[in-house]
Design an enzyme around this catalytic site. Structure first.
Site, short mmCIF file in Angstrom:
data_model
loop_
_atom_site.label_atom_id
_atom_site.label_comp_id
_atom_site.label_asym_id
_atom_site.label_seq_id
_atom_site.Cartn_x
_atom_site.Cartn_y
_atom_site.Cartn_z
N HIS A 266 36.59 28.32 30.40
CA HIS A 266 36.74 29.38 31.40
C HIS A 266 38.06 30.14 31.21
CE1 HIS A 266 36.19 31.12 35.53
NE2 HIS A 266 37.52 31.18 35.46
N GLU A 267 39.16 29.42 31.20
CA GLU A 267 40.46 30.08 31.04
C GLU A 267 40.56 30.73 29.66
OE1 GLU A 267 42.12 30.46 33.71
OE2 GLU A 267 41.07 28.94 34.89
N HIS A 270 39.19 34.17 29.92
CA HIS A 270 40.21 35.08 30.47
C HIS A 270 41.22 35.45 29.39
CE1 HIS A 270 39.18 35.08 34.71
NE2 HIS A 270 39.28 33.77 34.84
N GLU A 296 36.66 37.94 35.68
CA GLU A 296 35.83 36.75 35.93
C GLU A 296 34.54 36.81 35.11
OE1 GLU A 296 37.94 34.44 37.40
OE2 GLU A 296 36.04 33.43 37.67
CO CO Z 1 38.72 32.60 36.58
#
Ligand code: CO
Length: 502
Positions: A266-267, A270, A296
């Site tokens: 997830h990170e 980003h 997101e």
């Molecule tokens: Co996030």
């Protein structure tokens, strides 16, 4: 005349760069405070952040800044980058300048007290400790909206800070459709009686082995370790100081294989976004994501659409099996399904891919009513529990696992939550276009080759930074408006197969 404006633009860019330098310095200190600071140093370091933030605030709201904004607002024919740079600076300027200074200062103090009260309330699971603070925070938000102004709905003004251009009118439609579709699908899953096992993920996994595997996956994703690093913190996050230093953190839980891994993916999503923003945009105030929702969309794209897909694990499952004897007797099908087990739960941050959006939509519905004065703070626990029962079929037994679980309201971040679910919608819309553009996408992923996916995201989204508003970007990439259809189709297809639904 042209020369004059060009010279002025150089000056403006230099001014903006100073602001970015300050923000970088604040960012590095912030990271340090969350990753490696000695316990005794916290208070002193807080003072440093306080001082530097004051300087940044001064630059952002100075007469000089106003002169630049006024000057460039009258100039015709600016290129997209300069135009957005001016609009962005104006938005930040107005956001603070429209509020009377003494009210702003009172609000800053209230926020820090409110955060402390929230922490205590959560620890003791007692909403009443937090209630008087939250009431004041809400009053401030309502008051500030009057200064900022609004057109149709007061909540729109807050939404616009995180997701420029998004409105209640639009969200009511897409979130309404998404909520109904998920509730229906969830009902079918419950009816099916199919029970998916995932206990093999809850065996003992050493921190070292989890870290190694996370690093391996991040490398495969294309995360550039020469422009970043992975560390540990209480809550995982991504932070960047320009595009050459984009750091991520995770948290290792010994008896939960999925937690650190998926938070890294997830990170990492980003981080790829920030690493890919071109040098030309650095220092313009536009070296950032288009919005919280678009950001997101990138993290969730990697975490769920890629990271929980069959294609992805076709390549990574044998590797996981090599590294972790815990999976010795787990076949591919069990492994893949275990990764995607649906379990309605009380806590947003622990929710599965299907039910996650419901947690967000509940918060959206509550915030919207609260800001518009249709409900009051004292009613929150009851409304919260009722919605959880209605949408998810679960009921909190206390405030800590209910209305007090997130910190967002304690510092007045109303309007932020919708970004999480918007990210899911954008992500599925991007996926639909990506599948058309890269016909062999899934074959590549099955070979462990994620470069095509990354390149597509870079070319279509990352390279623009914050030059375009989310709706403009979405339209440029997909030729369509925001829609819940693609995400709903994606969810139905995925879970019909996993749960053998008819
Ligand atoms: Co996030």
């Amino acid at each position: 005349m042209k020369l004059e404006s060009e010279k002025k633009l150089e000056e403006f860019k230099e001014y903006m760069r100073k602001l970015e330098y300050l923000n970088s310095a604040i960012g590095v200190i912030y990271w340090d405070m969350r990753v490696g600071i000695p316990k005794k140093a916290t208070a002193q370091r807080g003072e440093v952040i306080g001082y530097l933030s004051g300087e940044a605030y001064r630059l952002q709201t100075s007469d000089e800044m106003k002169e630049y904004i006024d000057y460039f607002s009258t100039i015709e024919g600016l290129d997209d980058v300069t135009k957005s740079m001016v609009l962005n600076a104006k938005k930040d300027y107005d956001q603070t300048k429209k509020i009377p200074e003494h009210r702003y200062k009172e609000y800053v103090i209230l926020k820090s007290n409110s955060e402390v009260a929230w922490e205590e309330a959560k620890e003791k699971s007692d909403f009443n400790i937090f209630k008087p603070y939250l009431e004041k925070v809400v009053d401030f938000s309502r008051e500030f909206i009057e200064y900022w102004g609004y057109e149709n709905n007061k909540y729109d003004t807050l939404l616009d800070f995180y997701e420029p251009g998004i409105t209640v009118e639009k969200l009511d439609v897409v979130f309404g459709e998404l909520r109904d579709a998920i509730v229906e699908l969830l009902g079918k899953i419950k009816e099916s009686g199919v029970c998916i096992k995932d206990d093999f993920f809850k065996k003992d996994f050493s921190k070292e082995s989890q870290e190694e595997f996370s690093l391996y996956v991040l490398n495969k994703m294309g995360y550039d370790f020469d422009a970043g690093r992975l560390d540990e913190s209480v809550h995982p996050f991504t932070i960047n100081f320009g595009n050459k230093d984009v750091r991520i953190t995770t948290k290792y839980i010994p008896n939960e294989f999925r937690s650190a891994l998926f938070s890294c993916i997830h990170e990492g999503g980003h981080a790829l976004y920030e690493q890919d923003i071109p040098d030309e945009l650095q220092g313009t105030g536009l070296a950032a994501g288009a919005s919280m929702g678009i950001h997101e969309s990138q993290s969730r794209f990697y975490e769920n659409i890629i990271g929980r897909s069959k294609a992805f694990w076709t390549y990574f499952y044998p590797e996981a099996k090599n590294r972790f004897p815990q999976f010795k007797d787990v076949d591919f099908d069990e492994f893949y399904k275990g990764m995607n087990a649906v379990e309605p739960s009380l806590i947003r941050t622990e929710a599965d891919e299907l039910t996650y959006s419901l947690h967000v939509i509940i918060r959206y519905e509550i915030e919207k009513a609260l800001i518009n004065g249709e409900i009051e703070v004292k009613d929150l626990p009851q409304i919260w529990n009722k919605k959880y029962k209605e949408y998810l079929g679960v009921e909190p037994q206390n405030d800590a696992e209910g209305v007090l679980q997130d910190m967002h309201w304690s510092d007045g971040s109303f309007g932020y939550f919708p970004s999480y679910a918007l990210g899911n919608l954008y992500g599925a819309q991007f996926l639909h276009k990506m599948e058309q553009d890269i016909p062999n996408m899934y074959d590549d992923i099955k070979q462990g080759n994620l470069d095509g996916v990354h390149q597509w995201l870079k070319d279509n989204i990352h390279k623009y930074g914050a030059v375009y508003k989310p709706a403009e970007l979405l339209k440029m990439v997909t030729k369509e408006e925001l829609s819940a259809k693609y995400f709903i189709d994606y969810l139905n297809k995925k879970y019909y197969e996993i749960y053998n639904l008819k």
